[in-house]
Structure formats: C-alpha cells, structure tokens
Design a protein around this motif. Structure first.
Motif, PDB file in Angstrom:
ATOM      1  N   VAL A   8      42.566  79.305 116.030  1.00 54.17           N
ATOM      2  CA  VAL A   8      43.317  78.085 115.796  1.00 54.17           C
ATOM      3  C   VAL A   8      42.286  77.015 115.436  1.00 54.17           C
ATOM      4  O   VAL A   8      41.315  76.807 116.165  1.00 54.17           O
ATOM      5  CB  VAL A   8      44.108  77.665 117.058  1.00 54.17           C
ATOM      6  CG1 VAL A   8      44.832  76.349 116.821  1.00 54.17           C
ATOM      7  CG2 VAL A   8      45.086  78.769 117.457  1.00 54.17           C
ATOM      8  N   THR A   9      42.492  76.356 114.304  1.00 50.83           N
ATOM      9  CA  THR A   9      41.537  75.355 113.832  1.00 50.83           C
ATOM     10  C   THR A   9      42.047  73.964 114.154  1.00 50.83           C
ATOM     11  O   THR A   9      43.212  73.646 113.912  1.00 50.83           O
ATOM     12  CB  THR A   9      41.313  75.509 112.317  1.00 50.83           C
ATOM     13  OG1 THR A   9      40.834  76.837 112.071  1.00 50.83           O
ATOM     14  CG2 THR A   9      40.311  74.506 111.800  1.00 50.83           C
ATOM     15  N   VAL A  20      32.772  71.777 123.773  1.00 52.23           N
ATOM     16  CA  VAL A  20      32.287  71.837 125.155  1.00 52.23           C
ATOM     17  C   VAL A  20      33.442  71.634 126.127  1.00 52.23           C
ATOM     18  O   VAL A  20      33.602  72.378 127.103  1.00 52.23           O
ATOM     19  CB  VAL A  20      31.172  70.781 125.395  1.00 52.23           C
ATOM     20  CG1 VAL A  20      30.864  70.627 126.879  1.00 52.23           C
ATOM     21  CG2 VAL A  20      29.907  71.169 124.626  1.00 52.23           C
ATOM     22  N   PHE A  21      34.297  70.642 125.857  1.00 52.59           N
ATOM     23  CA  PHE A  21      35.467  70.394 126.705  1.00 52.59           C
ATOM     24  C   PHE A  21      36.359  71.634 126.760  1.00 52.59           C
ATOM     25  O   PHE A  21      36.712  72.122 127.838  1.00 52.59           O
ATOM     26  CB  PHE A  21      36.253  69.185 126.187  1.00 52.59           C
ATOM     27  CG  PHE A  21      37.573  68.986 126.873  1.00 52.59           C
ATOM     28  CD1 PHE A  21      37.654  68.353 128.096  1.00 52.59           C
ATOM     29  CD2 PHE A  21      38.754  69.439 126.279  1.00 52.59           C
ATOM     30  CE1 PHE A  21      38.868  68.174 128.735  1.00 52.59           C
ATOM     31  CE2 PHE A  21      39.980  69.260 126.911  1.00 52.59           C
ATOM     32  CZ  PHE A  21      40.037  68.627 128.137  1.00 52.59           C
ATOM     33  N   TRP A  22      36.739  72.163 125.592  1.00 60.16           N
ATOM     34  CA  TRP A  22      37.660  73.292 125.550  1.00 60.16           C
ATOM     35  C   TRP A  22      37.044  74.585 126.079  1.00 60.16           C
ATOM     36  O   TRP A  22      37.750  75.428 126.641  1.00 60.16           O
ATOM     37  CB  TRP A  22      38.242  73.460 124.146  1.00 60.16           C
ATOM     38  CG  TRP A  22      39.334  72.474 123.923  1.00 60.16           C
ATOM     39  CD1 TRP A  22      39.277  71.303 123.227  1.00 60.16           C
ATOM     40  CD2 TRP A  22      40.661  72.558 124.447  1.00 60.16           C
ATOM     41  NE1 TRP A  22      40.486  70.651 123.287  1.00 60.16           N
ATOM     42  CE2 TRP A  22      41.358  71.396 124.027  1.00 60.16           C
ATOM     43  CE3 TRP A  22      41.339  73.487 125.228  1.00 60.16           C
ATOM     44  CZ2 TRP A  22      42.677  71.161 124.369  1.00 60.16           C
ATOM     45  CZ3 TRP A  22      42.668  73.254 125.563  1.00 60.16           C
ATOM     46  CH2 TRP A  22      43.325  72.103 125.140  1.00 60.16           C
ATOM     47  N   ALA A  23      35.753  74.758 125.946  1.00 58.84           N
ATOM     48  CA  ALA A  23      35.102  75.935 126.538  1.00 58.84           C
ATOM     49  C   ALA A  23      35.252  75.896 128.059  1.00 58.84           C
ATOM     50  O   ALA A  23      35.501  76.927 128.691  1.00 58.84           O
ATOM     51  CB  ALA A  23      33.625  75.989 126.136  1.00 58.84           C
ATOM     52  N   ASP A  27      37.456  78.605 130.042  1.00 63.24           N
ATOM     53  CA  ASP A  27      36.422  79.500 130.552  1.00 63.24           C
ATOM     54  C   ASP A  27      35.870  80.342 129.402  1.00 63.24           C
ATOM     55  O   ASP A  27      35.712  81.556 129.504  1.00 63.24           O
ATOM     56  CB  ASP A  27      36.958  80.397 131.679  1.00 63.24           C
ATOM     57  CG  ASP A  27      35.834  81.090 132.439  1.00 63.24           C
ATOM     58  OD1 ASP A  27      34.714  80.557 132.452  1.00 63.24           O
ATOM     59  OD2 ASP A  27      36.090  82.172 133.012  1.00 63.24           O
ATOM     60  N   GLY A  28      35.609  79.656 128.297  1.00 64.28           N
ATOM     61  CA  GLY A  28      35.141  80.324 127.088  1.00 64.28           C
ATOM     62  C   GLY A  28      33.679  80.049 126.821  1.00 64.28           C
ATOM     63  O   GLY A  28      32.973  79.432 127.629  1.00 64.28           O
ATOM     64  N   THR A  29      33.229  80.508 125.660  1.00 65.24           N
ATOM     65  CA  THR A  29      31.849  80.303 125.243  1.00 65.24           C
ATOM     66  C   THR A  29      31.826  79.635 123.880  1.00 65.24           C
ATOM     67  O   THR A  29      32.697  79.859 123.046  1.00 65.24           O
ATOM     68  CB  THR A  29      31.081  81.630 125.162  1.00 65.24           C
ATOM     69  OG1 THR A  29      31.744  82.497 124.234  1.00 65.24           O
ATOM     70  CG2 THR A  29      31.003  82.311 126.517  1.00 65.24           C
ATOM     71  N   VAL A  43      34.878  78.054 119.816  1.00 62.97           N
ATOM     72  CA  VAL A  43      35.029  78.442 121.218  1.00 62.97           C
ATOM     73  C   VAL A  43      35.783  79.756 121.239  1.00 62.97           C
ATOM     74  O   VAL A  43      36.871  79.869 120.671  1.00 62.97           O
ATOM     75  CB  VAL A  43      35.810  77.381 122.033  1.00 62.97           C
ATOM     76  CG1 VAL A  43      36.116  77.892 123.433  1.00 62.97           C
ATOM     77  CG2 VAL A  43      35.040  76.080 122.087  1.00 62.97           C
ATOM     78  N   GLU A  44      35.191  80.747 121.890  1.00 64.72           N
ATOM     79  CA  GLU A  44      35.865  82.032 122.052  1.00 64.72           C
ATOM     80  C   GLU A  44      36.200  82.220 123.519  1.00 64.72           C
ATOM     81  O   GLU A  44      35.380  81.938 124.392  1.00 64.72           O
ATOM     82  CB  GLU A  44      34.979  83.155 121.539  1.00 64.72           C
ATOM     83  CG  GLU A  44      34.736  83.027 120.043  1.00 64.72           C
ATOM     84  CD  GLU A  44      34.078  84.232 119.435  1.00 64.72           C
ATOM     85  OE1 GLU A  44      34.732  85.284 119.414  1.00 64.72           O
ATOM     86  OE2 GLU A  44      32.933  84.104 119.010  1.00 64.72           O
ATOM     87  N   SER A  45      37.432  82.663 123.774  1.00 64.32           N
ATOM     88  CA  SER A  45      37.881  82.906 125.141  1.00 64.32           C
ATOM     89  C   SER A  45      38.824  84.092 125.138  1.00 64.32           C
ATOM     90  O   SER A  45      39.223  84.576 124.077  1.00 64.32           O
ATOM     91  CB  SER A  45      38.582  81.663 125.703  1.00 64.32           C
ATOM     92  OG  SER A  45      39.835  81.484 125.090  1.00 64.32           O
TER      93      SER A  45
END
Length: 128
Positions: A8-9, A20-23, A27-29, A43-45
C-alpha cells in the motif's frame, strides 16, 4: 491468476519519519537501504507492506483509503494508548457503551486509521 497487492503506497512529506512510526505500529522493519531524507521508505510487516513516497502536495482532505488495525496481543484500549504514546493523535472516538465500535486515530502527518477490537474482545461479545 489475479493480481496481488504488493504494498500500500502512502503519499507523504517525510517518508522515513512516517516509516519509523508505522514500523513501530506494525512491529515491522524499514527497508535496509532506506535512510532519513530519502524520497521513499518501505515498511514490511506480517500484515502488510507500506511504501511511503515523498510528494510536494500537503494533505488537505479526508483519506480516500485508510487502514483498519486489529490488535493481536492486547485490547483495543491498550493498543490505542500504545499508539498515542508513539505519536498518533485522537481523531474520533466511535466506541459504544456496549464495548463495540472503534477509535479513529491519525498518524504524525494526519492520515486517519482505525483501531478495532481485538479478536478476543470480539469473541467475548459474540461478534467473532
């Protein structure tokens, strides 16, 4: 076979800061090649991959698409408190007296998202 959603872009002013916020939220990277000041950040989760891309336009109206989050290991209330501590802002409280409903928060750039009840909370009220 049909197409699959790769990620999702989300258009934004500061891709890395929002990543950084969404990671933290998911709990993503963050992508290993993504750095502050880059024009995009990934961000991948476990639930989704979010791609943040810098655009010159500011947000001026309600999102046309938003994310609905379901806490996995805590209640909706605990998750809302955690997200507020991470920098989310309260946008609208749609919780009802019977414990149903959701909370609308916004991320640091004002993008709205919802926090629903956890699966355990839904089971407890017979809504699972």
């Amino acid at each position: 076979m049909a197409s699959l959603v790769r990620h999702v872009t989300i258009d934004c002013a500061d891709p890395y800061t929002l990543a950084v916020f969404w990671a933290e939220v998911l709990d993503g990277t963050i992508g290993k090649d993504d750095n502050p000041g880059d024009p995009e950040a990934l961000v991948e989760s476990a639930g989704a991959s979010l791609l943040f891309i810098r655009v010159p336009d500011g947000k001026s109206v309600k999102n046309r698409i938003h994310l609905d989050l379901q806490p996995q290991d805590r209640s909706r209330e605990e998750e809302v408190e955690r997200l507020l501590a991470l920098g989310a802002r309260m946008f609208d409280d749609r919780r009802t007296a019977d414990g149903r409903g959701w909370v609308v928060l916004s991320d640091p750039e004002g993008n709205e998202f919802c926090v629903e009840r956890s699966h355990a909370q839904r089971v407890a009220t017979g809504d699972a």
